[in-house]
Scaffold this active site. Structure first.
Site, PDB file in Angstrom:
ATOM      1  N   ILE A   1       0.829  -1.213   0.000  1.00  0.00           N
ATOM      2  CA  ILE A   1       0.000   0.000   0.000  1.00  0.00           C
ATOM      3  C   ILE A   1       0.865   1.265   0.000  1.00  0.00           C
ATOM      4  CG2 ILE A   1      -1.757   1.281   1.309  1.00  0.00           C
ATOM      5  CD1 ILE A   1      -2.735  -1.578   2.272  1.00  0.00           C
TER       6      ILE A   1
ATOM      7  N   ASP B   1      11.366   2.573   5.736  1.00  0.00           N
ATOM      8  CA  ASP B   1      10.930   1.175   5.855  1.00  0.00           C
ATOM      9  C   ASP B   1      12.097   0.377   6.400  1.00  0.00           C
ATOM     10  OD1 ASP B   1      10.126  -1.632   5.190  1.00  0.00           O
ATOM     11  OD2 ASP B   1       8.530  -0.622   4.087  1.00  0.00           O
TER      12      ASP B   1
ATOM     13  N   PRO C   1       2.285  -2.589   9.156  1.00  0.00           N
ATOM     14  CA  PRO C   1       1.335  -3.414   9.907  1.00  0.00           C
ATOM     15  C   PRO C   1       1.388  -3.037  11.384  1.00  0.00           C
ATOM     16  CG  PRO C   1       2.889  -4.757   8.626  1.00  0.00           C
ATOM     17  CD  PRO C   1       3.416  -3.358   8.641  1.00  0.00           C
TER      18      PRO C   1
ATOM     19  N   ALA D   1      -3.802   2.716   7.936  1.00  0.00           N
ATOM     20  CA  ALA D   1      -3.207   1.382   8.175  1.00  0.00           C
ATOM     21  C   ALA D   1      -3.894   0.705   9.358  1.00  0.00           C
ATOM     22  CB  ALA D   1      -1.707   1.524   8.389  1.00  0.00           C
ATOM     23  N   ARG D   2      -3.465   1.015  10.555  1.00  0.00           N
ATOM     24  CA  ARG D   2      -4.078   0.448  11.759  1.00  0.00           C
ATOM     25  C   ARG D   2      -4.070   1.517  12.848  1.00  0.00           C
ATOM     26  NH1 ARG D   2      -6.201  -2.615   9.116  1.00  0.00           N
ATOM     27  NH2 ARG D   2      -6.157  -4.887   9.059  1.00  0.00           N
TER      28      ARG D   2
ATOM     29  N   ASP E   1      -8.567   6.573   8.726  1.00  0.00           N
ATOM     30  CA  ASP E   1      -9.528   5.542   8.310  1.00  0.00           C
ATOM     31  C   ASP E   1      -9.593   4.438   9.355  1.00  0.00           C
ATOM     32  OD1 ASP E   1     -11.351   4.425   6.326  1.00  0.00           O
ATOM     33  OD2 ASP E   1      -9.854   2.842   6.081  1.00  0.00           O
TER      34      ASP E   1
ATOM     35  N   GLU F   1     -10.490  -0.533  17.619  1.00  0.00           N
ATOM     36  CA  GLU F   1     -11.471  -0.468  16.549  1.00  0.00           C
ATOM     37  C   GLU F   1     -12.722  -1.315  16.801  1.00  0.00           C
ATOM     38  OE1 GLU F   1     -10.598   0.497  12.129  1.00  0.00           O
ATOM     39  OE2 GLU F   1      -9.804  -1.431  12.700  1.00  0.00           O
TER      40      GLU F   1
ATOM     41  N   HIS G   1     -13.067   2.773   8.438  1.00  0.00           N
ATOM     42  CA  HIS G   1     -12.256   1.652   7.934  1.00  0.00           C
ATOM     43  C   HIS G   1     -12.814   1.130   6.600  1.00  0.00           C
ATOM     44  CE1 HIS G   1      -9.336  -1.735   9.199  1.00  0.00           C
ATOM     45  NE2 HIS G   1      -9.372  -1.590   7.874  1.00  0.00           N
TER      46      HIS G   1
HETATM   47  P1  NAD Z   1       2.885  -4.831   3.511  1.00  0.00           P
HETATM   48  O1  NAD Z   1       3.280  -5.967   4.386  1.00  0.00           O
HETATM   49  O2  NAD Z   1       2.850  -5.019   2.047  1.00  0.00           O
HETATM   50  O3  NAD Z   1       3.832  -3.569   3.832  1.00  0.00           O
HETATM   51  C1  NAD Z   1       4.159  -3.176   5.129  1.00  0.00           C
HETATM   52  C2  NAD Z   1       5.537  -2.522   5.089  1.00  0.00           C
HETATM   53  O4  NAD Z   1       5.800  -2.019   6.391  1.00  0.00           O
HETATM   54  C3  NAD Z   1       6.656  -3.504   4.728  1.00  0.00           C
HETATM   55  O5  NAD Z   1       7.418  -2.984   3.664  1.00  0.00           O
HETATM   56  C4  NAD Z   1       7.456  -3.612   6.014  1.00  0.00           C
HETATM   57  O6  NAD Z   1       8.839  -3.815   5.797  1.00  0.00           O
HETATM   58  C5  NAD Z   1       7.195  -2.262   6.657  1.00  0.00           C
HETATM   59  N1  NAD Z   1       7.429  -2.244   8.087  1.00  0.00           N
HETATM   60  C6  NAD Z   1       7.137  -3.192   9.017  1.00  0.00           C
HETATM   61  N2  NAD Z   1       7.514  -2.785  10.232  1.00  0.00           N
HETATM   62  C7  NAD Z   1       8.055  -1.558  10.079  1.00  0.00           C
HETATM   63  C8  NAD Z   1       8.622  -0.608  10.979  1.00  0.00           C
HETATM   64  N3  NAD Z   1       8.720  -0.849  12.295  1.00  0.00           N
HETATM   65  N4  NAD Z   1       9.062   0.554  10.466  1.00  0.00           N
HETATM   66  C9  NAD Z   1       8.986   0.816   9.141  1.00  0.00           C
HETATM   67  N5  NAD Z   1       8.456  -0.037   8.241  1.00  0.00           N
HETATM   68  C10 NAD Z   1       7.992  -1.209   8.707  1.00  0.00           C
HETATM   69  O7  NAD Z   1       1.462  -4.356   4.069  1.00  0.00           O
HETATM   70  P2  NAD Z   1       0.335  -3.576   3.243  1.00  0.00           P
HETATM   71  O8  NAD Z   1      -0.541  -4.559   2.545  1.00  0.00           O
HETATM   72  O9  NAD Z   1       0.976  -2.485   2.466  1.00  0.00           O
HETATM   73  O10 NAD Z   1      -0.534  -2.975   4.452  1.00  0.00           O
HETATM   74  C11 NAD Z   1      -0.080  -1.842   5.153  1.00  0.00           C
HETATM   75  C12 NAD Z   1      -1.076  -1.488   6.246  1.00  0.00           C
HETATM   76  O11 NAD Z   1      -2.371  -1.208   5.713  1.00  0.00           O
HETATM   77  C13 NAD Z   1      -1.281  -2.591   7.286  1.00  0.00           C
HETATM   78  O12 NAD Z   1      -1.336  -2.007   8.567  1.00  0.00           O
HETATM   79  C14 NAD Z   1      -2.651  -3.146   6.936  1.00  0.00           C
HETATM   80  O13 NAD Z   1      -3.268  -3.738   8.047  1.00  0.00           O
HETATM   81  C15 NAD Z   1      -3.359  -1.882   6.487  1.00  0.00           C
HETATM   82  N6  NAD Z   1      -4.557  -2.088   5.667  1.00  0.00           N
HETATM   83  C16 NAD Z   1      -5.582  -1.185   5.816  1.00  0.00           C
HETATM   84  C17 NAD Z   1      -6.740  -1.339   5.063  1.00  0.00           C
HETATM   85  C18 NAD Z   1      -7.897  -0.374   5.189  1.00  0.00           C
HETATM   86  O14 NAD Z   1      -8.975  -0.641   4.650  1.00  0.00           O
HETATM   87  N7  NAD Z   1      -7.727   0.761   5.847  1.00  0.00           N
HETATM   88  C19 NAD Z   1      -6.864  -2.415   4.160  1.00  0.00           C
HETATM   89  C20 NAD Z   1      -5.792  -3.295   4.027  1.00  0.00           C
HETATM   90  C21 NAD Z   1      -4.630  -3.117   4.778  1.00  0.00           C
END
Ligand code: NAD
Length: 328
Positions: free
Chosen positions: A156, A175, A206, A233-234, A258, A263, A294
């Site tokens: 994302i 990252d 995450p 994200a969360r 969002d 939650e 969300h």
């Molecule tokens: P992803 O696993 O593809 O990417 C997450 C990135 O975060 C990775 O590149 C990882 O290396 C990095 N990361 C992990 N820990 C870290 C830290 N301490 N510092 C810096 N970077 C760090 O995940 P994604 O699919 O891109 O999802 C990202 C977020 O979006 C998640 O929290 C997920 O739950 C959330 N999400 C939200 C919705 C929504 O509807 N709002 C929907 C889907 C996912």
């Protein structure tokens, strides 16, 4: 081949039917959630699919094994409510849908940022009181003059970087891992630089114990007073008390959320809004805060993809193939 889909919503039905027709596979859809109580519904089927929110325990996997079912295709990202070790013990292969539409979530983050950048909430608040004025406090910045700071550039965050670059913004990224394919879109840097320099800070990691409250009092103090924080994200990534204080003390200019911490206390319809956490009431009354329930994921493409990817995996695994979406 016969598949059973648990916990099917009305929105999902047409996409499931279209997939079944295209693949010439018989699918039964039920609204019941996957649980020990409902597991016998799968008797006589070759495979199963379900949403991923309802917790599942070992008895379910044991029952599947007895019925000769060897996979479970979750139609979402989260498998935190599955007991992966127990699933493995009973030879159940679980798949998830890790990226049903990163663009959907990325676009919501950018939409929120645009709304806040142009002070739309503040103008609407004024106009509701008959005040159609603008002044120095509401002057905006064009997006191509902004520095965007992304925290986490996976599926994302990476999609978000591409959109902001296309709009002409400078994009900084922090990252833990490096992705060479993002070089055309981002400049990798450390977290403090992102927090110090960005006009829009957008969170995309995450929620882990290591990322919980990663944006708290100290981090807000590093941000520009004109900065906007976006969290699609969360909720748990941000310390809500610190966020409210930063907004009240003008340490940042606004927030787009969002996702909110705790939650589960918000899900569903609340006939009596006073049941909602006090933090929500405080934040929702601020014109420089935008909250959505969300729904960043909620697009037609995302729903279609979550079904197609999950059901394709179910079919592949039943036929003895492998999937890159296997989580257990
Ligand atoms: P992803 O696993 O593809 O990417 C997450 C990135 O975060 C990775 O590149 C990882 O290396 C990095 N990361 C992990 N820990 C870290 C830290 N301490 N510092 C810096 N970077 C760090 O995940 P994604 O699919 O891109 O999802 C990202 C977020 O979006 C998640 O929290 C997920 O739950 C959330 N999400 C939200 C919705 C929504 O509807 N709002 C929907 C889907 C996912």
């Amino acid at each position: 081949m016969k598949l059973l889909c648990y916990a099917v919503s009305d929105l999902e039905k047409p996409y499931i039917m279209a997939w079944a027709q295209k693949n010439n596979i018989e699918i039964k859809m039920v609204t019941e959630e996957l649980s020990y109580k409902n597991v016998q519904l799968a008797q006589g089927f070759d495979g199963v699919s379900s949403e991923g929110i309802t917790p599942v325990d070992e008895r379910v996997y044991q029952a599947f094994e007895t019925m000769g079912i060897h996979q479970l295709a979750i139609r979402q990202v989260g498998v935190d409510n599955q007991d992966l070790l127990a699933a493995r013990k009973h030879h159940i292969t679980i798949t998830n849908v890790a990226a049903y539409s990163p663009r959907a979530i990325a676009e919501m983050g950018v939409t929120q940022a645009m709304y806040l950048l142009r002070n739309i909430g503040i103008y609407q608040d004024r106009m509701a009181k008959g005040d159609f004025t603008w002044d120095e406090s509401t002057i905006s910045t064009e997006i191509f003059n902004c520095t965007v700071g992304l925290v986490g550039v996976g599926h994302i965050g990476g999609a978000t970087a591409q959109i902001y670059r296309a709009l002409g913004a400078k994009v900084l990224a922090y990252d833990l891992t490096y992705d060479a394919s993002l070089e055309p879109y981002v400049t990798y840097t450390d977290l403090n630089t992102v927090l110090h320099e960005a006009d829009i800070i957008s969170l995309h990691t995450p929620l882990f114990p290591t990322t919980e409250n990663m944006i708290s009092e100290d981090q807000f103090k590093m941000m520009k007073s004109t900065a906007i924080l976006i969290n699609v994200a969360r909720g748990g990534l941000v310390d809500t008390t610190a966020l409210i204080s930063a907004l009240q003390h003008h340490e940042i200019a606004g927030a787009g959320l969002d996702t909110l911490a705790d939650e589960l206390s918000y899900f569903g319809e609340h006939k009596n809004p006073s049941e909602l956490p006090a933090d929500y009431e405080t934040l929702s009354q601020m014109p420089n805060v935008l909250i959505t329930p969300h729904v960043a994921f909620f697009t037609k493409l995302a729903i279609r993809n979550s079904i197609e990817i999950a059901l394709n995996d179910a079919k592949t695994i039943i036929e003895g193939g492998r999937s890159r979406n296997i989580v257990s």
